[in-house]
Design a protein around this motif. Structure first.
Motif, short mmCIF file in Angstrom:
data_model
loop_
_atom_site.label_atom_id
_atom_site.label_comp_id
_atom_site.label_asym_id
_atom_site.label_seq_id
_atom_site.Cartn_x
_atom_site.Cartn_y
_atom_site.Cartn_z
N UNK A 24 -1.87 11.97 2.35
CA UNK A 24 -0.84 12.52 1.46
C UNK A 24 -0.43 11.47 0.43
N UNK A 25 -0.12 10.26 0.89
CA UNK A 25 0.31 9.19 -0.02
C UNK A 25 -0.80 8.85 -1.02
N UNK A 26 -2.03 8.77 -0.53
CA UNK A 26 -3.14 8.44 -1.41
C UNK A 26 -3.38 9.54 -2.44
N UNK A 27 -3.29 10.80 -2.02
CA UNK A 27 -3.48 11.91 -2.95
C UNK A 27 -2.38 11.93 -4.00
N UNK A 28 -1.15 11.69 -3.57
CA UNK A 28 -0.02 11.66 -4.51
C UNK A 28 -0.17 10.52 -5.50
N UNK A 29 -0.59 9.37 -5.03
CA UNK A 29 -0.77 8.22 -5.91
C UNK A 29 -1.94 8.41 -6.86
N UNK A 31 -3.75 11.42 -7.60
CA UNK A 31 -3.90 12.68 -8.33
C UNK A 31 -2.58 13.32 -8.74
N UNK A 32 -1.46 12.74 -8.32
CA UNK A 32 -0.16 13.29 -8.69
C UNK A 32 0.46 14.10 -7.56
N UNK A 33 1.78 14.28 -7.65
CA UNK A 33 2.51 14.93 -6.56
C UNK A 33 2.18 16.42 -6.42
N UNK A 34 1.79 17.08 -7.51
CA UNK A 34 1.46 18.51 -7.41
C UNK A 34 0.23 18.72 -6.53
N UNK A 35 -0.77 17.86 -6.71
CA UNK A 35 -1.96 17.95 -5.85
C UNK A 35 -1.62 17.61 -4.41
N UNK A 36 -0.74 16.64 -4.22
CA UNK A 36 -0.33 16.27 -2.86
C UNK A 36 0.43 17.41 -2.20
N UNK A 37 1.21 18.13 -2.97
CA UNK A 37 1.97 19.26 -2.41
C UNK A 37 1.03 20.36 -1.91
N UNK A 38 -0.06 20.58 -2.63
CA UNK A 38 -1.06 21.57 -2.18
C UNK A 38 -1.69 21.11 -0.86
N UNK A 156 6.85 15.03 2.89
CA UNK A 156 7.44 14.84 1.56
C UNK A 156 7.77 13.37 1.31
N UNK A 157 8.19 12.67 2.35
CA UNK A 157 8.46 11.24 2.22
C UNK A 157 7.19 10.46 1.85
N UNK A 158 6.08 10.78 2.51
CA UNK A 158 4.81 10.12 2.20
C UNK A 158 4.36 10.48 0.78
N UNK A 159 4.61 11.71 0.36
CA UNK A 159 4.25 12.13 -1.00
C UNK A 159 5.04 11.32 -2.03
N UNK A 160 6.34 11.14 -1.78
CA UNK A 160 7.18 10.36 -2.70
C UNK A 160 6.75 8.89 -2.73
N UNK A 161 6.38 8.36 -1.58
CA UNK A 161 5.90 6.97 -1.53
C UNK A 161 4.64 6.82 -2.37
#
Length: 196
Positions: A24-29, A31-38, A156-161
């Motif tokens: 999750x954290x790697x995807x958010x970092x 590709x962005x939080x929208x991709x991480x949310x998916x 969600x915490x990992x996504x924000x990180x």
């Protein structure tokens, strides 16, 4: 007292660094939080199935058929290595041409389904605590709701990180370093989960 112990154990078992949180954290970092949310939606969907399955006793199958567990573990290791490769080779954020390489809903969904750590954590939480005495149905429902909330908040915490790292992901050099670091951390978490 049981509730606070259950909450502490839930956070420790579910939110601690492992394949899913690191992905999750790697995807958010990367590709962005929208991709991480998916990706999170896929992870949460499969965790709901796991909570239901464990509540119904699927862990008995694993205990009765240990060879089934070794097949699942082999598939899980290969799949997590593949996901680590995708994270490690992700382009900088400004390069939108490779957005289709971001982990998807289905990557998240299947990651938990083949992750023995997910079954073990949920099994430990269900079998190790009693929240509602003399009412197994309410006890299982209470545990399920709390676990679900911990999963959602933790993800969600990992996504924000991961999102906090996104400004660095726009530069070629720092992007490569962060992506490789996440890929190595993901592989390390696989080693700990399966061989630790």
């Amino acid at each position: 007292e049981n509730l606070s112990s259950f909450l502490f154990a839930s956070v420790a078992l579910i939110v601690s660094p492992g394949p899913a949180p690191l992905l999750i954290a790697a995807t958010s970092a990367s590709y962005g939080w929208k991709r991480a949310l998916i990706l999170i939606l896929g992870l949460v969907s499969s965790m709901c199935l796991i909570i239901f399955a464990v509540g119904k006793g699927v862990t008995r199958l694993v205990i009765l058929l240990p060879e089934f567990m070794s097949v699942i573990s082999t598939i899980a290791i290969a799949y997590m290595c593949y996901l680590a490769y995708r994270i490690g080779s992700a382009p900088p954020l400004k390069d939108s041409s490779d957005k289709d390489k971001a982990p998807t809903y289905w990557n998240g969904f299947f990651l938990n389904l083949i992750n023995p750590k997910a079954y073990g954590a949920i099994g430990a939480l269900f079998s190790g605590f009693t929240l509602v005495s003399n009412n197994p149905m309410r006890d299982a429902l209470s545990k399920s709701v709390i676990i679900f909330l911990v999963i959602c908040i933790g993800n969600l915490g990992w996504m924000l990180a991961g999102s906090a790292l996104s400004p660095f992901m726009r530069r070629q050099k720092s992007s490569r370093i962060i992506n490789v670091a996440f890929a190595v951390a993901l592989l390390f978490s696989v080693l700990l989960a399966f061989f630790g």
